[in-house]
Design a protein around this motif. Structure first.
Motif, PDB file in Angstrom:
ATOM      1  N   LEU A   1       0.823  -1.203   0.000  1.00 26.77           N
ATOM      2  CA  LEU A   1       0.000   0.000   0.000  1.00 26.77           C
ATOM      3  C   LEU A   1       0.860   1.258   0.000  1.00 26.77           C
ATOM      4  O   LEU A   1       0.582   2.223  -0.722  1.00 26.77           O
ATOM      5  N   HIS A   2       1.925   1.253   0.794  1.00 30.83           N
ATOM      6  CA  HIS A   2       2.779   2.437   0.876  1.00 30.83           C
ATOM      7  C   HIS A   2       3.560   2.657  -0.407  1.00 30.83           C
ATOM      8  O   HIS A   2       3.856   3.812  -0.778  1.00 30.83           O
ATOM      9  N   THR A   3       3.925   1.572  -1.102  1.00 27.26           N
ATOM     10  CA  THR A   3       4.662   1.721  -2.358  1.00 27.26           C
ATOM     11  C   THR A   3       3.829   2.465  -3.392  1.00 27.26           C
ATOM     12  O   THR A   3       4.324   3.343  -4.115  1.00 27.26           O
TER      13      THR A   3
ATOM     14  N   ALA B   1       1.776   7.657   4.638  1.00 24.33           N
ATOM     15  CA  ALA B   1       2.733   7.575   5.742  1.00 24.33           C
ATOM     16  C   ALA B   1       2.561   8.774   6.665  1.00 24.33           C
ATOM     17  O   ALA B   1       2.665   9.928   6.244  1.00 24.33           O
ATOM     18  N   LEU B   2       2.285   8.504   7.931  1.00 27.27           N
ATOM     19  CA  LEU B   2       2.158   9.576   8.913  1.00 27.27           C
ATOM     20  C   LEU B   2       3.519  10.030   9.431  1.00 27.27           C
ATOM     21  O   LEU B   2       3.622  11.072  10.073  1.00 27.27           O
TER      22      LEU B   2
ATOM     23  N   ASP C   1      -6.408   4.488   5.843  1.00 28.13           N
ATOM     24  CA  ASP C   1      -6.378   5.583   4.868  1.00 28.13           C
ATOM     25  C   ASP C   1      -6.198   5.047   3.458  1.00 28.13           C
ATOM     26  O   ASP C   1      -6.860   5.510   2.506  1.00 28.13           O
ATOM     27  N   ALA C   2      -5.327   4.072   3.289  1.00 28.38           N
ATOM     28  CA  ALA C   2      -5.106   3.496   1.950  1.00 28.38           C
ATOM     29  C   ALA C   2      -6.365   2.797   1.450  1.00 28.38           C
ATOM     30  O   ALA C   2      -6.716   2.908   0.256  1.00 28.38           O
TER      31      ALA C   2
ATOM     32  N   ALA D   1      -7.340  -3.249  -6.948  1.00 30.98           N
ATOM     33  CA  ALA D   1      -7.373  -1.788  -6.891  1.00 30.98           C
ATOM     34  C   ALA D   1      -5.971  -1.202  -6.856  1.00 30.98           C
ATOM     35  O   ALA D   1      -5.715  -0.126  -7.419  1.00 30.98           O
ATOM     36  N   LEU D   2      -5.037  -1.893  -6.192  1.00 34.87           N
ATOM     37  CA  LEU D   2      -3.663  -1.405  -6.158  1.00 34.87           C
ATOM     38  C   LEU D   2      -3.047  -1.360  -7.548  1.00 34.87           C
ATOM     39  O   LEU D   2      -2.272  -0.450  -7.873  1.00 34.87           O
ATOM     40  N   GLU D   3      -3.381  -2.351  -8.403  1.00 33.86           N
ATOM     41  CA  GLU D   3      -2.837  -2.350  -9.759  1.00 33.86           C
ATOM     42  C   GLU D   3      -3.344  -1.150 -10.544  1.00 33.86           C
ATOM     43  O   GLU D   3      -2.593  -0.506 -11.282  1.00 33.86           O
TER      44      GLU D   3
END
Length: 437
Positions: A278-280, A286-287, A313-314, A356-358
């Motif tokens: 998710l972060h990538t 990122a908080l 959040d993601a 969804a990430l893709e």
């Protein structure tokens, strides 16, 4: 280095006295006598340490070394007397208000305290008289006297009186602690009392080692002046048992804190596969953008709370990238790799996130697709929990399914192929638009 071992042991007892001076063990008297005993014992060990005696000898006035040793022995006698007076103080605390002034319980306690102080005064006076009669000198670190039988017996008597006084005092307190441990029975308090009883047994063994000095003084006219290595070992054992006994009531809280730290750290690491993907794609979640190194967090519970928020959040951001074809892809993948029924909801959510990430990685939103059942939502209200621990467990389960489920991997592969096809089509349209007419 072994000669320095008495210093940390002595400092432990001195610092323990500072703790007892501010505590109320069972009563003011019990706290006071415990404070006196530990402070005097710690001071005695610091004075009788071999480096201290050598430092006094090095001042150029070697005769001062003998009074320093006598002072250390006197401090140890005072510590033993304070430990003995702790026993009646504990009995008075057991009696509670019945031990008030003028009560039948208070008078025997006061008599025992006065008797203990009188005994200490007698012991100090007798030892001072004996050491004066012996008139010892210092040869290296050993107290030595002349060849006269009277001098040798005086030196041996000086040591024997101190040893017997300490044995009587420690035995009196040992009986009282053993009685209280039997009355309390099993449990944290009982364990603490038994450890303190073991410390007194170690103290009796430590004191019994003085018999070697008594025999040497009677036979050869010399004995050890400062404490030796074995005394440091027995003193360290005594200190360790005292520390363990006093800390026994803190064990459950400390163990609970350690278990909580380990559990939070394990949950934090369990979320890593899902959070990393998710972060990538969505670095804005990122908080703490400054955190770059993959080091264990100093406060894993706070870091876990922050990671849960970032994942939520993601999931909310990915709502706009849901592909309506995900349900069809998952249905086909589930026929090939049927997930356990208990993991069905997590599999659907993990597949939706993967697809969804893709799309989010390509920076596109899904276009209209064929009529199909709605894809599983990125945030399932039914799976939400009211506690951080419950939510962490739910997300850890989701992360495991996301990283290990073959059906989710199949959906991810299909979504990646669709993403590549869309990127090629977009590139072809861009080239066609840029071609000269």
């Amino acid at each position: 280095m072994s000669e320095l071992a008495l210093y940390p042991v002595g400092l432990f007892f001195v610092l323990s006295s500072a703790h007892f001076s501010r505590s109320r063990i069972d009563s003011r008297a019990a706290a006071r006598f415990t404070c006196y005993g530990t402070a005097l014992l710690g001071a005695a060990l610091l004075v009788l340490a071999p480096p201290t005696v050598r430092a006094v000898q090095g001042t150029g006035v070697a005769l001062l070394a003998v009074p320093v040793i006598v002072l250390g022995d006197g401090l140890r006698d005072g510590a033993a007397a304070a430990m003995r007076l702790l026993a009646p103080a504990l009995r008075a605390a057991d009696a509670g208000p019945a031990a008030g002034h003028g009560s039948p319980v208070a008078e025997p306690v006061r008599r025992e305290v006065r008797g203990g102080l009188a005994l200490l005064a007698g012991v100090l006076g007798l030892r001072l008289a004996l050491i004066t009669a012996a008139a010892p000198g210092l040869a290296g670190e050993d107290l030595t006297v002349g060849p006269e039988v009277s001098a040798r017996l005086a030196l041996a008597g000086y040591t024997a009186v101190g040893m017997l006084h300490t044995a009587v005092c420690l035995t009196a307190l040992l009986r009282e602690l053993a009685r209280r441990a039997r009355a309390v029975g099993p449990g944290r308090l009982g364990t603490g009392l038994r450890l303190l009883t073991g410390a007194l047994v170690a103290g009796l063994l430590w004191n019994a080692w003085s018999m070697d000095d008594v025999l040497r003084a009677a036979v050869t006219g010399s004995q050890d002046g400062p404490e030796d290595l074995l005394c440091a070992v027995l003193g360290g054992l005594c200190a360790a048992l005292i520390a363990a006994g006093l800390a026994s009531t803190l064990w459950p809280a400390a163990a609970g804190a350690v278990r909580g730290w380990l559990l939070a750290h394990r949950r934090y690491r369990a979320l890593t596969p899902l959070w990393r993907d998710l972060h990538t794609v969505l670095p804005e979640i990122a908080l703490d953008p400054a955190r770059r190194l993959p080091l264990p967090p100093r406060d894993p519970r706070f870091a876990l709370y922050r990671r849960i928020i970032e994942i939520h959040d993601a999931r909310l951001i990915l709502r706009q990238h849901l592909d309506p074809r995900t349900a069809q892809w998952l249905e086909r993948a589930a026929r090939r790799f049927p997930p356990p029924s208990a993991h069905a909801a997590a599999t659907a959510e993990a597949a939706t996130l993967a697809a969804a990430l893709e799309l989010a990685a390509a920076g596109t939103r899904p276009g209209p697709g064929p009529a199909a059942p709605a894809a599983a939502p990125a945030v399932s209200v039914a799976d939400s929990t009211d506690t951080m621990d419950g939510e962490a467990d739910h997300l850890a389960h989701l992360a495991r399914v996301y990283a290990t489920c073959p059906a989710v991997a199949e959906v991810r592969t299909r979504a990646r192929a669709e993403r590549a096809r869309a990127e090629r089509a977009l590139a072809e349209r861009a080239r066609a638009g840029a071609a000269p007419l």
